[in-house]
Design an enzyme around this catalytic site. Structure first.
Site, PDB file in Angstrom:
ATOM      1  N   CYS B  82       0.820  -1.272  -0.159  1.00  0.00           N
ATOM      2  CA  CYS B  82      -0.147  -0.093   0.169  1.00  0.00           C
ATOM      3  C   CYS B  82       0.569   1.348   0.168  1.00  0.00           C
ATOM      4  O   CYS B  82       1.500   1.695  -0.916  1.00  0.00           O
ATOM      5  CB  CYS B  82      -0.892  -0.087   1.160  1.00  0.00           C
ATOM      6  SG  CYS B  82      -2.306   1.171   1.072  1.00  0.00           S
ATOM      7  N   HIS B 192      -4.078  -4.773  -0.027  1.00  0.00           N
ATOM      8  CA  HIS B 192      -3.569  -5.277   1.268  1.00  0.00           C
ATOM      9  C   HIS B 192      -3.750  -6.747   1.301  1.00  0.00           C
ATOM     10  O   HIS B 192      -4.805  -7.498   1.585  1.00  0.00           O
ATOM     11  CB  HIS B 192      -4.509  -4.828   2.206  1.00  0.00           C
ATOM     12  CG  HIS B 192      -4.441  -3.170   2.585  1.00  0.00           C
ATOM     13  ND1 HIS B 192      -3.444  -2.899   3.373  1.00  0.00           N
ATOM     14  CD2 HIS B 192      -4.788  -2.198   1.972  1.00  0.00           C
ATOM     15  CE1 HIS B 192      -3.397  -1.612   3.517  1.00  0.00           C
ATOM     16  NE2 HIS B 192      -4.040  -1.051   2.714  1.00  0.00           N
ATOM     17  N   GLU B 194      -2.733  -8.921   3.330  1.00  0.00           N
ATOM     18  CA  GLU B 194      -3.054  -9.590   4.575  1.00  0.00           C
ATOM     19  C   GLU B 194      -4.621  -9.492   4.943  1.00  0.00           C
ATOM     20  O   GLU B 194      -5.239  -9.815   5.909  1.00  0.00           O
ATOM     21  CB  GLU B 194      -2.321  -8.950   5.858  1.00  0.00           C
ATOM     22  CG  GLU B 194      -2.936  -7.055   6.048  1.00  0.00           C
ATOM     23  CD  GLU B 194      -2.459  -6.078   5.257  1.00  0.00           C
ATOM     24  OE1 GLU B 194      -1.869  -6.716   4.021  1.00  0.00           O
ATOM     25  OE2 GLU B 194      -2.438  -4.830   5.424  1.00  0.00           O
TER      26      GLU B 194
END
Lengths: 264, 221
Positions: B82, B192, B194
């Site tokens: 990001c 992202h 995650e």
């Protein structure tokens, strides 16, 4: 067009336990937030929203443990709201694993808090929750007023002006709940969502009133919402997230189907 | 046991990244740090980030990381995420203009207001928030096992242009932009991983085993 419209199940939490009866088949402990979050994740939820209704400070610590436990198992965005009043509250939630926090009453009592929070943590994690009711007698040219305290306390603020102000201060997203429709199962107040969507640049989450899958579709197509939030239709097993995804896809709406296992 | 360091410079939510890496890389030791010694000793580094780039640069400077990061990015596998992608470019228009680390050429810019994804469609919302399709433009070990067009979770208002010699994947949101950039052992993603469920965890698993090598084939050539 490839950005998917999001479907967000919302869970009410009290002292770290999910309340407002969630009934999944084969799920014995219906109040376990981790188990419920995992189930929704497997069904293809695009994000999860937790609304903390705990009053006590002790309960708040329990909430943080709950967020930690969910974030360790579920790898989709988590929004947590309820009683967020200070930057310290936000930091604790983000450190526990929340990706966004939703702020409601604190924005009304001190609007600059939104600007400070966005400066500090970035707009991407600041969701402003807007609870609005139609002004009686304004049906031909509808107006809406902001309420706080679960829709009980009027503020005199015009919802459209308020939405614009919050986005201007740095809210990254608006969670718009119609207090007229919440809990009725009659569908979103699409005129409200559409009016706000036309007024601001940030994404809108429609909330309040979903009783059937067609309401989710209308929230996107008529209300111009970027995401749709619902609680009871998912909690009571009336519909799964996968049902909702397939229904929206069949209505020509772009949704994320990657996560959904094909029915065997 | 290899060490995977997550760079902690006060920007953003490291808990989610740590949990995701613990899940997919049980053979690695995960540490969250800004210590130069620990970063130098790590086998792999994740450079995450959320928020505004001016703040990001100030926090990196305060921890004496502005010089160290480019050095580490040459030496060992590093994954920018990001803001970690945006900060790696030469320059960003955010915060009145902010110089970046210069690991990739180009300028980070804001999504233009008022543009639509197609005729008759409403203007795009900013930030770009949600699950969008990522199309790799070349084979890369970090995309192993991930179907082209898989959706990943994005939240950002600024983007790196798709026209870059280092582009590894593109995404469309009103304009095409770089979803991933890669050069040598430095790889960066705008989304992202995650928070991107199966596809995201797979990318992180690939990173946790990546040796930093990068075959230079291009799709369709």
């Amino acid at each position: 067009m490839a950005l998917a419209k999001r479907i967000i199940p919302c869970l009410d939490v009290d002292a770290g336990r999910v309340v407002k009866g969630v009934r999944f088949e084969g799920l014995r402990d219906a109040g376990d937030p981790v188990e419920i979050a995992r189930r929704y994740d497997e069904q293809g939820a695009d994000e999860l929203a937790f609304l903390d209704i705990t009053a006590s400070h002790q309960g708040r610590d329990t909430l943080l443990h709950m967020v930690e436990a969910v974030a360790a198992q579920v790898f989709i965005p988590l929004t947590v709201g309820g009683g967020v009043r200070t930057c310290a509250d936000i930091r604790r939630l983000l450190n526990a694993g929340a990706d966004k926090v939703s702020i409601n009453s604190a924005a009304v009592s001190r609007p600059d808090f939104i600007g400070e929070a966005a400066d500090h943590f970035g707009s991407q994690c600041i969701v402003v929750a807007i609870d609005a009711r139609r002004v009686p007698g304004s049906d031909s040219d509808p107006r809406w007023e902001i309420y706080t305290h679960g829709g009980r306390r009027p503020t005199g603020l015009d919802a459209l002006e308020w939405a614009e102000r919050m986005a201007g201060l740095g809210a990254g997203e608006l969670l718009v709940t119609s207090m007229d429709r919440d809990g009725t199962g009659l569908g979103f107040d699409n005129a409200l969502n559409r009016a706000i969507a036309a007024r601001v640049e940030v994404p809108i989450i429609a909330s309040g009133g979903v009783g059937e899958l067609a309401h989710l579709r209308d929230g996107v197509l008529i209300g111009h919402a970027d995401a749709v939030l619902a609680a009871s239709i998912f909690h009571f097993g009336t519909h799964t997230l996968s049902d909702a995804k397939r229904f929206l896809a069949a209505s020509g709406i772009e949704v994320r189907l990657d996560a959904i296992a094909e029915p065997s | 046991m290899p060490t995977l360091a997550i760079l902690d410079y006060g920007m953003g939510n490291l808990h989610s990244m740590a949990k995701a890496l613990e899940r997919v890389a049980p053979e690695s030791r995960i540490c969250i740090t800004h210590s130069a010694a620990e970063l130098r000793a790590a086998d792999r580094i994740v450079f995450p980030g959320q928020g505004a780039i001016g703040h990001c640069r100030a926090e990196l400077a305060q921890r004496d990381l502005l010089g160290l990061l480019p050095e580490l990015a040459r030496e060992k596998p590093m994954l920018g995420v990001c803001l970690g992608l945006q900060a790696a470019l030469a320059y960003s228009e955010e915060n009145g203009g902010t110089p970046g680390l210069g690991l990739f050429p180009g300028r980070v810019q804001r999504f233009p207001a008022g543009i639509a994804e197609g005729p008759g469609l409403p203007p795009i919302r900013i930030p770009h928030m949600g699950w969008n399709r990522v199309e790799p433009t070349r084979t890369h070990p970090l995309f192993a096992g991930i179907a082209p067009g898989s959706r990943f979770y994005f939240v950002h208002s600024y983007y790196a242009p798709a026209e870059s010699p280092d582009v590894a994947a593109v995404c469309h949101y009103g304009v095409p932009f770089a979803a991933a950039l890669g050069r040598g052992n430095f790889f960066a993603v705008q989304f992202h991983p995650e928070k991107s469920q199966h596809a995201g965890l797979r990318l992180l698993a690939n990173f946790s085993r990546w040796d930093g090598s990068c075959p230079a084939q291009v799709f369709g050539v």
